[in-house]
Each structure stands twice: as C-alpha cells, then as structure tokens.
Write an enzyme that holds these catalytic residues in place. Sequence first.
Site, PDB file in Angstrom:
ATOM      1  CD  GLU A 112       4.796  -7.278   7.520  1.00 34.94           C
ATOM      2  OE1 GLU A 112       5.351  -7.981   8.447  1.00 34.94           O
ATOM      3  OE2 GLU A 112       4.531  -7.926   6.482  1.00 34.94           O
ATOM      4  CG  ASP A 169       0.738  -8.710   5.098  1.00 35.15           C
ATOM      5  OD1 ASP A 169       1.414  -8.354   6.408  1.00 35.15           O
ATOM      6  OD2 ASP A 169       0.591  -9.610   4.716  1.00 35.15           O
TER       7      ASP A 169
END
Length: 714
Positions: free
Chosen positions: A427, A398
């Site tokens: 991401e 993330d």
Amino acid sequence: MPKVGIMDDMASTHFSRIPIVDPRPLVEGGAFPAKAIPGEHVPVSALVFKEGHDVIGANALLLDDTGRIVHRSLLFNTPEEVDRYSGFVTPLRPGAHTIVIEGWLDDFATWAHRAEVKIAADTDVELMLAEGVELLGRYLADTKPAGEAKTILTDSIAALESSEGTPLERLHAALTPELRAVFTRNPARSLVSASQPLALDVQRTAAGFAAWYEFFPRSEGAHRDPETGEWTSGTFGTAAESLTRVADMGFDVIYLPPIHPIGRTNRKGPNNTLTAGPADPGSPWAVGAAEGGHDAIHPDLGTFEDFDAFVTRAQELGLEVALDLALQASPDHPWAKDHPEWFTTQLDGTIAYAENPPKKYQDIYPINFDNDYKGLRKEVLRICRLWIEHGVRIFRVDNPHTKPLRFWEWLIAKINAEYPDVVFLAEAFTRPAMMQSLAKAGFHQSYSYFTWRNTKEEITEYLTELSIESHAYLRPNFFVNTPDILTEYLQFGGPAAFRIRAILAATSAPLWGMYAGYELCEHVARPGAEEYIDNEKYEYKDRDFAGELAAGRSLQPLITRLNEIRRSHPALSEITNLTFHEALDDSVLVFSKRKDDDVVLVVLNVDPHGTRETMVHLDLAALRPFDAHTRPRPERPTAAQCAAAEEAAEAPCAFAPDGTRLPGASGKHADAPEAHGTFRAHDLLTGEEWEWGAENYVRLDPRERPAHVFHVRW
C-alpha cells in the site's frame, strides 16, 4: 604467439554465435525475477540477429527448478522493432522457473530463399536443387517423421530430383505450404545459441488475479442505542455474517484493517479531530495498548478462537482473509516501553510521531529501522509467522515506502521460503522509483495511481505503462476507493462515476478492489479533503446494504456481474494482452483483451456527466482469436498509424448498435484483408447481441449504460 583454442576464444567473448541481445523479461539485469501466475502467457522477446543474409529463427524455453523443459515456444519477428523476436511462455504451476531464449540458423528457410532467388536468376541451378535434396534427406534421417510429415518430405525430394519440368517448376513443386508447415512446427536448426537465463518466479493465482473487498469488522454488526447514542462494536462473529454478502458479489479476498488493540494516548476523534470522547473507538492504525500490540486482538472484536472461526467461515465461502500489516505503534504499544530504540527520539527526549505533511498522526509512532535492525527483523518475522499460523496467507502492508527496501526484500524472501503461498500487497502511493523498487524487492501486488487516472488520455497512458513497461515485476491492484481516498471524480460524478470506475477497474486489471460503501455510492467528503466525511477510520458505520439493494440504489448487482465476467473470461486475467482502439470522442475509451480463443472488447464512456455518441474504429485483426504460442502478437498501432489508416479509408463500413448499417456506409475500410468482416458482439452486462464491424456507432449514457463489455464471437 600461441594459437587461441576454440574454447578459450568462446570464453573471451560476450556474444554467442547467434547474438541474443536485450532479452526480456529481465528485471534489473537479472537481480530480481520476473513474476507470473500459472496459466499466464508471459511475454518473451530478444533482439536476435546474425551477420550476412541467412534466415534465423528463435524460440523460448521454460525450465522448472529441476532444469526440466516444461514449455517450448517459437518466437516471431514482429514489425515493432527490427530484429526483435517475440512470443510467450506459459508456466503451469508455482515455483522458481527459468526462461532461456535460443537463436539459430534456419537451414530450411535460408536454403529456400537462396534457391528461389538463384534459380529465378539462372545461377547455380543444379547446386541449389542438390542442396535441397541433401537438406531434406538429412532432416528426414535425423527427425524420423512418420505419417503425413514423412510423405510430404519424400514427395518434395522427389519433385527436386524429377527430370520433368523446369528447375523453377521443380522447386515450386517441392516448396509446398505443407512442407513449409512441417519446418515451422519443427525447424531445421544449426548454430544454436542461448541467452543468459532469465529468472521467473511463478506464484499462486491469488498473487496476480483476484478481486478484493475491504471492511472494518468493528462496523459489521455494530449498532447504536437510539436512547443513549452509545455504540456497540461489531465482532468477528457479526462480521462473519457479512461474509456471505461479500462472497455472493464474487470477491476472492476479504481485507481487514488492523484488528489489534488501539492506543488511547492522542486517540483521534471523529473526522480526525485531536480530541476523542471516551466512547470513540480511534483509528485501527494506531496499533497497541495495554491489552497488547501486533500479536494481540482488540477485545471488542473477540478472541483468537473467534478470529479462527472467522477465517474458517471465509474459507468455506471461497474467501481468503487478508490482514493489515501496519508496522507502526501507538504511544501505548508495549514496544514504546520495552523497545524505545525502535523509534526516533528527538532532542527534547520525546518520541517523534508520524507525519506526512500536511497530514499529522499524533496517535502513531513510526518505526526507525536504523537503531536495531536485527531486533526489528526478528520481531516482525515473529508477528508474520503468528498470523500465518492462524490461517492468514495475504498481508496488505501499510506504508511500506516508509521502511527500508532491504528489510522488505529480506522479509518477503524469508516468509516465502517457509510459506510459498503467502502474498504481500504494497500500500504505497509515492514516487514511481520507490513503488517500482518495492515490487522488485518482492511485493506480489502494488497499489497504483489508477485512482487518479480519470480521463481517456490519462487512462490510456497509464495502462500502456503498466502493460508494457513494468508488467514483468509490478502487478497493480486497481482499488476504486479506500478509507483514505475519495477522489473528486467520485465526489461529484454521482452513481454514474461509481459504475464507470468499477467497470474500468474490473476489466482492465487482473487485480481490483473496493472498500465497503462503494456499492452504496458514498461520496460526501470532508471539506477540503479527498477523504470521506465521518470517516470510518475514526468511528463506527452502520450501513443498510440490504435496504439499499431492495430499493434499487445499490451497485451490488453490477459488481456481482463484473466479477462473474472476470471469472468466466480468461482474457481479463492478464494485462499484457491489452490493445487500444480508436473512438472519435475524447471521452470514449475502447480497449480489448484476448487470450487464445477468448476475446473481450470494452467500450466505455469515462464522462459521468454526459451522454456520448461517436464512431468507434476497431482493429479487427486484434480481435481475432489466436494461439499465443504459434502466432505473433500483432503490432499495437500508434495514434498516428490509426489516423493514417482512417485517412486512407473508403467510405467506412459503419453499424449502429442493433447491427443495422448506417446511411452512406457502403464501402469497406482500406485495411489488411484479415481486418475485414463482422463479428457478433455479445454484451456481457446486458445480454444483448449485435453485429459489429471495423466501424461502429455507439451511444453511451452514463446514467443508464456507461459501457459495453463485449464477448467477441466470429
């Protein structure tokens, strides 16, 4: 002045005897390796040239980590760039590899060209014939061929030495297609020169070809009491029951958002509100509470034993579990108490929460790597090893762009040295330089701008960039949606938009993914945001997948078919083999992919609101099967070249989808001979089959048939 020896002279120059310039794939001058997976045709090229008019050749060598040559392929001079020789190498197994490009003087081709010119001009006739005899004789002695090749060589020598016929006739009798084929397969080389070694990291197939599916385990099996309105969370046990549905759709990876305890301080409520009720579950990305941090499991989901059982069940179904690695903390995370130096402390003594203006994340503390870099490295490495020991081999990271690049370069290299099969997905939706650098630093896959590329022009431009400019190091994963991203295209395009984007993602990229609910065409956004209303990040979702499927409102059959097509057609496993074709309508996108004898042609209406009827103009040469190792890749035509070819056409030969010739379409396209002919276009989505040619009529209704996905059969 002393004379310079030959070795000293060689050491003092940058150019080899045959200069080899701008070799590819070369990432940042060789600072990082290019990427590949087993069986992938890796494009290789270089500018290879020599002084004078001799004919030169080039080939590529692929060496494994022991230095053993595992593949050798010829490179071909293509019209895309003067002096550029291009081709492919194909690794067969994971590991560190090296590519070396060789340039050499083609003795046979050089002699054949000089002999044809000189003998035709009655210059040095006997000398040219004698040189041919000497060359072929030496080749025969050096290579010691047997069978047909030996017969071809001896017959050509006899023709050159014959006293019958003119010198030109003797030369032509010797230079048969069969003789040329012998030297094509095994050239006569001299002055062999080598490029710098090019590093190639061959990773396991899942790093470069896979279909991902994301769901929140707490929602799978969650239910709401109709009387009290209170929710009961799903568990790893109930989530395991949903794995069959995911596997049946043909996905390879099941991705889980963070499964750790969730903080209570500043917990977000429904729709990202600042006030959460006592029963609101909070955002999984607010990692950490009294129950533990990144090395703990949320009590509602179960125990480590339950997680292990979930992973085992996934593996039984052919799925891999990808776990979210979110390097951030809630204010309740143990780190906040034990390691405040891992965060940024403001002048008032408080720890700064995360922001991405205009978004604010009051429930999250971002990590500051500059205060205790070594300590954080050690802790993150420990966490990764922990989950690897529990069967996780894929991490979706993330917001990696908010952490130092040098940290990711170190961590991924460290993990892959111990566990070569571990895959990291970045991401990151951020600036191009950062996204590209994350890929170079070691991330095996990357989120991309695909989600926001919706028009034919945008898609064409972006796919061209990914397939040509950055393919050596950046592998895009085309997610059609995420919990954070619900584009206007999907909000207002209806079910047709969902079909179109799924078909495009699954066929254009080797990696694609979707977040649960996409198959149900969930499209309602929070007002003023590109985000789902009643977002699952902040609450539970109870979806009736089976009911919607039974009612015919689910895209599950289409998604299943797309993944079946991907698995059965190797052409869809790569991105560098992409060729665009022309359609007169600005909303009809046409592209093809081929790998060896597998060719797939996609004709897609990217307008979810209207039916499109148009003529499609195909480059038939790009649709013919070919051997990637012995034939050059055709030049990708520009729009101007396509327009020029169309202008030169004589009454284009056009066909309706059923194979019937359209009125007035009696002529043939004025193109190369190889471009003539027809092929069988087998629609892999519907099972229908038509006869197509260079010019074809299509009608695509996005509500019923937004696309053709053809298997091309000659």
